[in-house]
Design an enzyme around this catalytic site. Structure first.
Site: not given
Length: 393
Positions: A137-138, A74, A140-141, A168, A71
């Site tokens: 960020g990920h 927007k 590790i950050n 995560d 879908l």
């Protein structure tokens, strides 16, 4: 068989790992999960290697049991579809940066006006408030900023990039599921939904269950190899003669005695009681000398018969074949259309009443778009028009 969460219906707008892992757990426990995916901006997990049968194995696992509705959010026609879905799906899970869903007309307040019972869960790196709320960020950050990495590693080589994504999954996914289910229980009592703000960095910060408590109460800040459980004691990994590793967690005196007796050094057991760093360092050197006298297989055979909190460090292939994980049935065969079933990691939560068998691996993009729209009352002609306008795929 219906799972314990079979009454829950979830619209999942998330991508990559944290949100999909959360909805994987919910789906495994019986919840109906409908993924809302962009037909033009693919979830990168779909192309992540390795591939099996032409599809990403990570995507096939993290999105099993879920339906896919492609879908274009927007487009106003897409917004109308989501509003209609809210009549049935009263839980939303999303993972965009703060403000994105609001700009799309899909923020909590807008959707709550349609369904006051709505439970709305947002997973972000840094939360909906604070100076970092819009920052990328990920994992590790998040671990670095939250202080977790500062006590994970070796003084001479520094922090380690972990093999699993703690912020995560242990941060974002697990806390999202807990918050969502807590809100469901409250809704059963009050009839009202609510908004849940999950910051992966906040949740990683909260994992300082022991070191954080010590610092906040006593001012003792944990450093690398400074605590009993992070390398500051004999509680550690030791290399065998042939270069493999064994984990030693023999903290209690009875386990320490068994360990040292098995090594042929019973006199070392008393040293495990000392809290002096120099005594622990000396003990670790002695233990390493002993472990290097035999090969890995010899140590495995010896400690298999002892209750000493000593276990081999296994690779994933070895872990899958270990009798403990086989007995716990942690690998499951998941059906695939037109292909043999795919082996995947099973849901680790065991219910006495059991769980429903997995239905299918992660579905192709938009695999259920027509089915979902027909369920909302759209005609074949209307669906064809939406497809031609690229509102759906």
């Amino acid at each position: 068989m219906k799972g314990p969460l079979s009454s829950l219906k979830i619209l999942d707008f998330s991508t990559l790992l944290p949100g999909p892992f959360a909805s994987l757990l919910l789906g495994d426990m019986g919840a109906e999960v409908l993924r809302i995916e962009s037909p033009t901006r693919m979830d990168l997990l779909r192309v992540m290697p390795p591939h099996d049968g032409g599809a990403s194995t990570a995507h096939a696992y993290l999105n099993r049991n879920k339906r896919s509705l492609a879908l274009d959010l927007k487009r106003p026609e897409a917004l109308e579809v989501v509003k209609q879905l809210l009549g049935d799906y009263d839980i939303v899970l999303e993972q965009f940066r703060p403000g994105v869903m609001e700009r799309l007309g899909l923020g909590y307040e807008a959707l709550k006006a349609i369904n006051p019972r709505l439970i709305y869960v947002s997973i972000t790196g840094y939360g909906q408030t604070g100076p970092y709320k819009d920052r990328a960020g990920h994992d590790i950050n998040y671990l670095a900023l939250s202080g977790v990495a500062a006590q994970t590693g070796r003084r001479d080589t520094g922090p380690l990039p972990l093999g699993v994504q703690v912020a995560d999954i242990a941060g974002g996914s697990f806390h999202a599921v807990m918050g969502l289910l807590a809100a469901v229980i409250q809704r059963q009592q009050t009839g009202e939904g609510q908004y849940i703000d999950i910051s992966m960095t906040d949740c990683a910060f909260s994992l300082h269950a022991m070191g954080g408590a010590g610092y906040l109460a006593c001012g003792e800040e944990p450093q690398m190899e400074s605590q009993t459980l992070n390398g500051g004691s004999f509680y550690d990994y030791y290399r065998s003669r042939d270069g493999r590793w064994l984990s030693v967690g023999s903290l209690e005196p009875q386990f320490m005695q068994q360990l040292c007796s098995a090594l042929g050094r019973p006199e070392l057991a008393a040293r495990g009681l000392s809290r002096k760093p120099e005594d622990q360092a000396a003990l670790k050197r002695e233990l390493q000398i002993e472990f290097e006298l035999r090969d890995f297989a010899e140590w495995c055979e010896l400690f298999a018969g002892l209750d000493a909190c000593v276990e081999p460090m296994l690779g994933l292939a070895e872990a899958i074949e270990h009798p403990q994980f086989k007995a716990r049935e942690l690998v499951v065969e998941v059906p695939r259309e037109g292909l043999p079933a795919q082996r995947q990691i099973a849901c680790p939560i065991k219910f006495s009443s059991g769980l429903p068998a997995p239905q299918h691996v992660g579905a192709p993009l938009g695999a259920h778009s027509e089915e979902v729209l027909h369920g909302l009352g759209y005609s074949t002609e209307q669906i064809a028009t939406l497809k031609a306008a690229k509102v759906i795929a």
